[in-house]
Design a protein around this motif. Structure first.
Motif, short mmCIF file in Angstrom:
data_model
loop_
_atom_site.label_atom_id
_atom_site.label_comp_id
_atom_site.label_asym_id
_atom_site.label_seq_id
_atom_site.Cartn_x
_atom_site.Cartn_y
_atom_site.Cartn_z
N PHE A 110 0.83 -1.21 0.00
CA PHE A 110 0.00 0.00 0.00
C PHE A 110 0.87 1.26 0.00
N VAL A 111 1.86 1.31 0.88
CA VAL A 111 2.74 2.48 0.94
C VAL A 111 3.56 2.58 -0.34
N TYR A 112 3.95 1.45 -0.93
CA TYR A 112 4.66 1.45 -2.21
C TYR A 112 3.80 2.11 -3.28
N ALA A 113 2.54 1.74 -3.37
CA ALA A 113 1.64 2.33 -4.37
C ALA A 113 1.46 3.83 -4.13
N VAL A 114 1.33 4.21 -2.87
CA VAL A 114 1.19 5.63 -2.54
C VAL A 114 2.47 6.38 -2.91
N SER A 115 3.63 5.76 -2.70
CA SER A 115 4.89 6.45 -3.00
C SER A 115 5.07 6.66 -4.50
N VAL A 116 4.62 5.72 -5.32
CA VAL A 116 4.71 5.89 -6.77
C VAL A 116 3.81 7.05 -7.21
N MET A 117 2.58 7.08 -6.69
CA MET A 117 1.66 8.17 -7.03
C MET A 117 2.18 9.51 -6.52
N ASP A 118 2.77 9.51 -5.33
CA ASP A 118 3.32 10.72 -4.75
C ASP A 118 4.49 11.26 -5.58
N ALA A 119 5.38 10.37 -6.00
CA ALA A 119 6.52 10.79 -6.81
C ALA A 119 6.04 11.39 -8.12
N TYR A 120 5.06 10.74 -8.76
CA TYR A 120 4.54 11.26 -10.02
C TYR A 120 3.88 12.62 -9.82
N ARG A 121 3.08 12.74 -8.78
CA ARG A 121 2.36 14.00 -8.54
C ARG A 121 3.32 15.17 -8.35
N TRP A 122 4.34 14.97 -7.50
CA TRP A 122 5.29 16.06 -7.26
C TRP A 122 6.16 16.33 -8.48
N ALA A 123 6.46 15.30 -9.26
CA ALA A 123 7.19 15.52 -10.50
C ALA A 123 6.35 16.34 -11.47
N ARG A 124 5.06 16.06 -11.52
CA ARG A 124 4.16 16.82 -12.39
C ARG A 124 4.07 18.27 -11.93
N VAL A 125 3.97 18.49 -10.63
CA VAL A 125 3.92 19.86 -10.09
C VAL A 125 5.20 20.60 -10.43
N ARG A 126 6.35 19.97 -10.22
CA ARG A 126 7.63 20.62 -10.53
C ARG A 126 7.75 20.90 -12.03
N TRP A 127 7.33 19.95 -12.86
CA TRP A 127 7.41 20.09 -14.31
C TRP A 127 6.55 21.26 -14.79
N GLU A 128 5.30 21.30 -14.33
CA GLU A 128 4.39 22.37 -14.74
C GLU A 128 4.87 23.73 -14.22
N SER A 129 5.35 23.78 -13.00
CA SER A 129 5.84 25.04 -12.43
C SER A 129 7.05 25.55 -13.20
N PHE A 130 7.95 24.65 -13.52
CA PHE A 130 9.14 25.04 -14.26
C PHE A 130 8.77 25.61 -15.63
N HIS A 131 7.89 24.92 -16.33
CA HIS A 131 7.53 25.36 -17.68
C HIS A 131 6.64 26.59 -17.67
N ALA A 132 5.89 26.79 -16.62
CA ALA A 132 5.10 28.02 -16.51
C ALA A 132 6.02 29.22 -16.26
N ALA A 133 7.09 29.02 -15.51
CA ALA A 133 8.01 30.10 -15.20
C ALA A 133 9.01 30.37 -16.30
N ASN A 134 9.38 29.34 -17.07
CA ASN A 134 10.46 29.46 -18.05
C ASN A 134 10.02 29.29 -19.48
N GLY A 135 8.75 29.15 -19.74
CA GLY A 135 8.28 28.94 -21.10
C GLY A 135 8.33 27.47 -21.47
N PRO A 136 7.69 27.09 -22.56
CA PRO A 136 7.59 25.69 -22.92
C PRO A 136 8.93 25.03 -23.27
N ARG A 137 9.90 25.80 -23.72
CA ARG A 137 11.20 25.23 -24.09
C ARG A 137 12.21 25.30 -22.96
N GLY A 138 11.94 26.02 -21.88
CA GLY A 138 12.85 26.12 -20.75
C GLY A 138 14.05 26.85 -21.06
#
Length: 101
Positions: free
Chosen positions: A73-101
């Motif tokens: 259960f914690v393994y499944a939550v950790s995979v979803m957690d890693a993806y969610r925070w990676a998505r947040v970081r990815w979107e934040s980076f591209h919103a601040a730096n443009g689509p090409r970074g």
């Protein structure tokens, strides 16, 4: 890894799908790719702890997955957690730096 390793330009975070794949194969490493080492250790600690708890509470008639259900259960939550925070970081980076970074 510093955000400004290449002459002041911010470094793009890892792609969320890559983080999710790595997290699924190597538990806790997805959080490390997201630069969250404490979160990685926390996830690993609770995977082991809850896996041991369910192993000791379940009977011998349970399947392998049933015996270690808490850890899975914690393994499944950790995979979803890693993806969610990676998505947040990815979107934040591209919103601040443009689509090409």
């Amino acid at each position: 890894m510093s955000a400004h390793d290449n002459g002041g330009a911010p470094k793009a975070p890892f792609h969320p799908y890559l983080v999710m794949l790595v997290a699924a194969v190597l538990p806790g490493v997805g959080q490390l790719l997201n630069e969250q080492p404490r979160r990685a250790l926390t996830m690993l600690f609770f995977m082991i702890l809850l896996g041991l708890v369910t192993m000791n509470l379940s009977g011998p008639e349970q399947s392998f997955v049933g015996r270690f259900a808490g850890g899975f259960f914690v393994y499944a939550v950790s995979v979803m957690d890693a993806y969610r925070w990676a998505r947040v970081r990815w979107e934040s980076f591209h919103a601040a730096n443009g689509p090409r970074g």
